[in-house]
Design a protein around this motif. Structure first.
Motif, PDB file in Angstrom:
ATOM      1  N   ARG A  14       0.843  -1.199   0.000  1.00 36.25           N
ATOM      2  CA  ARG A  14       0.000   0.000   0.000  1.00 36.25           C
ATOM      3  C   ARG A  14       0.883   1.255   0.000  1.00 36.25           C
ATOM      4  NH1 ARG A  14      -4.586   1.587  -1.659  1.00 36.25           N
ATOM      5  NH2 ARG A  14      -3.284   3.292  -2.348  1.00 36.25           N
ATOM      6  N   ALA A  15       1.901   1.260   0.867  1.00 36.02           N
ATOM      7  CA  ALA A  15       2.795   2.422   0.997  1.00 36.02           C
ATOM      8  C   ALA A  15       3.563   2.683  -0.305  1.00 36.02           C
ATOM      9  CB  ALA A  15       3.772   2.196   2.155  1.00 36.02           C
ATOM     10  N   ARG A  59       2.526   2.184  -3.288  1.00 35.53           N
ATOM     11  CA  ARG A  59       1.614   2.866  -4.202  1.00 35.53           C
ATOM     12  C   ARG A  59       1.413   4.322  -3.808  1.00 35.53           C
ATOM     13  NH1 ARG A  59       1.991  -2.025  -4.552  1.00 35.53           N
ATOM     14  NH2 ARG A  59       1.695  -3.008  -6.587  1.00 35.53           N
ATOM     15  N   ASP A  60       1.278   4.551  -2.501  1.00 37.90           N
ATOM     16  CA  ASP A  60       1.106   5.923  -2.026  1.00 37.90           C
ATOM     17  C   ASP A  60       2.343   6.767  -2.336  1.00 37.90           C
ATOM     18  OD1 ASP A  60      -1.332   5.096  -1.125  1.00 37.90           O
ATOM     19  OD2 ASP A  60      -0.710   4.840   0.960  1.00 37.90           O
ATOM     20  N   ALA A  61       3.513   6.107  -2.436  1.00 38.57           N
ATOM     21  CA  ALA A  61       4.759   6.831  -2.707  1.00 38.57           C
ATOM     22  C   ALA A  61       5.064   6.888  -4.196  1.00 38.57           C
ATOM     23  CB  ALA A  61       5.910   6.166  -1.960  1.00 38.57           C
ATOM     24  N   GLY A  62       4.112   6.463  -5.015  1.00 42.44           N
ATOM     25  CA  GLY A  62       4.317   6.512  -6.463  1.00 42.44           C
ATOM     26  C   GLY A  62       5.204   5.403  -6.990  1.00 42.44           C
ATOM     27  N   LEU A  63       5.376   4.368  -6.173  1.00 43.44           N
ATOM     28  CA  LEU A  63       6.184   3.230  -6.629  1.00 43.44           C
ATOM     29  C   LEU A  63       5.267   2.084  -7.049  1.00 43.44           C
ATOM     30  CD1 LEU A  63       8.817   3.313  -3.750  1.00 43.44           C
ATOM     31  CD2 LEU A  63       9.231   3.962  -6.116  1.00 43.44           C
ATOM     32  N   GLY A  64       4.209   2.437  -7.753  1.00 40.46           N
ATOM     33  CA  GLY A  64       3.215   1.447  -8.162  1.00 40.46           C
ATOM     34  C   GLY A  64       3.816   0.338  -8.995  1.00 40.46           C
ATOM     35  N   GLY A  65       3.091  -0.738  -9.102  1.00 44.65           N
ATOM     36  CA  GLY A  65       3.559  -1.855  -9.908  1.00 44.65           C
ATOM     37  C   GLY A  65       4.425  -2.824  -9.129  1.00 44.65           C
ATOM     38  N   LEU A  66       4.860  -2.408  -7.941  1.00 46.73           N
ATOM     39  CA  LEU A  66       5.725  -3.264  -7.151  1.00 46.73           C
ATOM     40  C   LEU A  66       4.893  -4.274  -6.354  1.00 46.73           C
ATOM     41  CD1 LEU A  66       8.750  -3.355  -6.861  1.00 46.73           C
ATOM     42  CD2 LEU A  66       8.590  -1.855  -4.881  1.00 46.73           C
ATOM     43  N   VAL A  67       5.145  -5.556  -6.630  1.00 45.68           N
ATOM     44  CA  VAL A  67       4.429  -6.634  -5.934  1.00 45.68           C
ATOM     45  C   VAL A  67       5.239  -7.061  -4.711  1.00 45.68           C
ATOM     46  CG1 VAL A  67       3.812  -9.089  -6.166  1.00 45.68           C
ATOM     47  CG2 VAL A  67       3.178  -7.465  -7.964  1.00 45.68           C
ATOM     48  N   ALA A  68       4.564  -7.342  -3.603  1.00 39.75           N
ATOM     49  CA  ALA A  68       5.252  -7.821  -2.393  1.00 39.75           C
ATOM     50  C   ALA A  68       5.193  -9.343  -2.346  1.00 39.75           C
ATOM     51  CB  ALA A  68       4.611  -7.221  -1.149  1.00 39.75           C
ATOM     52  N   THR A  69       6.358  -9.969  -2.287  1.00 38.76           N
ATOM     53  CA  THR A  69       6.418 -11.428  -2.204  1.00 38.76           C
ATOM     54  C   THR A  69       6.508 -11.860  -0.744  1.00 38.76           C
ATOM     55  OG1 THR A  69       7.593 -11.487  -4.300  1.00 38.76           O
ATOM     56  CG2 THR A  69       7.663 -13.481  -2.961  1.00 38.76           C
ATOM     57  N   VAL A  70       5.668 -12.823  -0.368  1.00 34.51           N
ATOM     58  CA  VAL A  70       5.642 -13.336   1.003  1.00 34.51           C
ATOM     59  C   VAL A  70       5.912 -14.840   0.978  1.00 34.51           C
ATOM     60  CG1 VAL A  70       4.143 -13.752   3.001  1.00 34.51           C
ATOM     61  CG2 VAL A  70       4.050 -11.543   1.827  1.00 34.51           C
ATOM     62  N   PRO A 130      19.002  -7.767   0.254  1.00 34.09           N
ATOM     63  CA  PRO A 130      17.788  -7.410   0.999  1.00 34.09           C
ATOM     64  C   PRO A 130      18.034  -6.126   1.791  1.00 34.09           C
ATOM     65  CG  PRO A 130      18.352  -9.732   1.346  1.00 34.09           C
ATOM     66  CD  PRO A 130      19.516  -9.104   0.651  1.00 34.09           C
ATOM     67  N   LEU A 131      17.054  -5.194   1.770  1.00 35.58           N
ATOM     68  CA  LEU A 131      17.221  -3.878   2.391  1.00 35.58           C
ATOM     69  C   LEU A 131      16.041  -3.572   3.315  1.00 35.58           C
ATOM     70  CD1 LEU A 131      18.146  -1.837  -0.840  1.00 35.58           C
ATOM     71  CD2 LEU A 131      19.758  -2.633   0.914  1.00 35.58           C
ATOM     72  N   THR A 132      16.255  -2.640   4.235  1.00 34.59           N
ATOM     73  CA  THR A 132      15.131  -2.148   5.036  1.00 34.59           C
ATOM     74  C   THR A 132      14.207  -1.378   4.086  1.00 34.59           C
ATOM     75  OG1 THR A 132      16.181  -0.031   5.480  1.00 34.59           O
ATOM     76  CG2 THR A 132      16.639  -1.820   7.059  1.00 34.59           C
ATOM     77  N   PRO A 133      12.931  -1.220   4.439  1.00 36.18           N
ATOM     78  CA  PRO A 133      12.015  -0.483   3.558  1.00 36.18           C
ATOM     79  C   PRO A 133      12.546   0.908   3.187  1.00 36.18           C
ATOM     80  CG  PRO A 133      10.773  -1.576   5.281  1.00 36.18           C
ATOM     81  CD  PRO A 133      12.225  -1.807   5.597  1.00 36.18           C
ATOM     82  N   THR A 134      13.153   1.601   4.146  1.00 34.12           N
ATOM     83  CA  THR A 134      13.698   2.936   3.889  1.00 34.12           C
ATOM     84  C   THR A 134      14.828   2.873   2.863  1.00 34.12           C
ATOM     85  OG1 THR A 134      13.297   3.310   6.232  1.00 34.12           O
ATOM     86  CG2 THR A 134      14.512   5.032   5.046  1.00 34.12           C
ATOM     87  N   ASP A 135      15.760   1.929   3.037  1.00 36.35           N
ATOM     88  CA  ASP A 135      16.873   1.810   2.100  1.00 36.35           C
ATOM     89  C   ASP A 135      16.400   1.355   0.721  1.00 36.35           C
ATOM     90  OD1 ASP A 135      18.678   2.690   3.940  1.00 36.35           O
ATOM     91  OD2 ASP A 135      19.383   0.696   4.524  1.00 36.35           O
TER      92      ASP A 135
END
Ligand code: C2E
Ligand code: MG
Ligand code: MG
Length: 286
Positions: free
Chosen positions: A103-104, A106-117, A270-275
């Motif tokens: 969700r974040a 998309r809100d940050a304009g990084l749409g299209g990014l899928v989260a793999t779990v 692998p990075l922290t969400p901020t990085d």
């Protein structure tokens, strides 16, 4: 005497089992405490389109920030996850974080990014996973199509029928499914055709063997195996992600063989969400 020996080894065996059980229960208690104490965190590793360089997804990888041990990797605490209730709680926590992250983005304009779990076999056998996922999706404002689940061949084989049913339901929601660590199990070639999956992730052990100058016995045969898997995936209409890319020569080999996606330290760790957000922004500018 042999009888005595047998008795002793039995005693040794059962005490070892008891010890192992105690250790597992202690670890489960510690993990439960870590979950409650907000000591778990997710790092994200991007998956890159090898042709265009576009980042299509990022894989959530759990870490445990232990006050005494520091950052503990999943291999050190996830195999201990045998308690179904704890497995469920970990699933819910990871899913909630990943959905919020999707969700974040998309809100940050990084749409299209899928989260793999990632989901372990214990987590896949959880009958309450599906209703929990639906609640989390609603709560976080995440679309199912923003999610991808990684499951392993072993996870699948533990309860084939049940897992196939679950995967079918997940896919009809819009979640995509990837087979993780592909090529390390024995089972799936014949089954693959009937499996409700979208993506194959070729295990890093096979990727380690391509595009290199390794002089190990059988070196180079990995290339043949990877090419065969790529042919198979193509024939079945599956997308492919090569895992564990550590060298440019591997990218070259894989791209030439028609592998569309890659993941690995050479592309991005692998990075922290901020990085990750910083890394994505810097990349966009290039
Ligand atoms: P995986 O799903 O196959 O994830 C890829 C692993 O390879 C990650 O290890 C990642 O850090 C590592 N890796 C990435 N690039 C490279 C590379 O170039 N070379 C090498 N040698 N390794 C690379 P990590 O984070 O230690 O995770 C290990 C495994 O733990 C994962 O393997 C996954 O099966 C499991 N796991 C991680 N997070 C979760 C989770 O939230 N839930 C569940 N059930 N399992 C998880
Ligand atoms: Mg995975
Ligand atoms: Mg893997």
């Amino acid at each position: 005497s042999a009888k005595e020996l047998g008795r002793n080894s039995f005693r040794l065996f059962s005490s070892e089992l008891a010890e192992r059980r105690t250790r597992r229960m202690e670890s489960e208690t510690a993990l439960r405490r870590a979950l409650k104490g907000k000591q778990l965190l997710l790092h994200y590793q991007p998956v890159v389109d090898l042709k265009t360089g576009a980042v299509t997804r990022a894989e959530a990888l759990v870490r445990w920030n232990d006050p005494t041990r520091g950052l503990v990797m999943p291999a050190a605490f996830l195999p201990l996850l045998e308690d179904p209730e704890l497995a469920h709680d970990v699933s819910v926590w990871v899913l909630e974080q990943a959905c919020k992250q999707a969700r974040a983005w998309r809100d940050a304009g990084l749409g299209g990014l899928v989260a793999t779990v990632n989901l372990s076999s214990m987590q896949l056998r959880d009958a309450t996973l599906m209703p929990a996922l639906k609640r989390i999706l609603t709560r976080t404002g995440c679309e199912p199509t923003w999610l991808e689940f990684d499951i392993t061949e072993t996870g699948l084989m533990r309860d084939y029928e049940g897992t196939v049913q679950l995967l079918t339901k997940l896919r009809s929601l819009g979640v995509s499914i990837a087979i993780d660590d592909f090529g390390t199990g024995f089972s799936s070639l014949a089954h693959l055709r009937n499996l409700p999956v979208d993506v194959l992730k070729i295990d890093k052990a096979l990727i380690a063997d391509v595009g290199g100058t390794s002089k190990a016995k059988g070196a180079g045969t990995g290339g043949a195996i990877v090419s065969a898997i790529l042919g198979l995936a193509h024939g079945l209409g599956l997308e492919v992600i090569a895992e564990g890319i550590e060298k440019k020569s591997q990218v070259t080999f894989l791209a030439r063989e028609g592998c569309t996606h890659g993941q690995g330290y050479h592309l991005c760790p692998p990075l922290t969400p901020t990085d990750l957000a910083k890394w994505l922004k810097a990349r966009k500018k290039k």
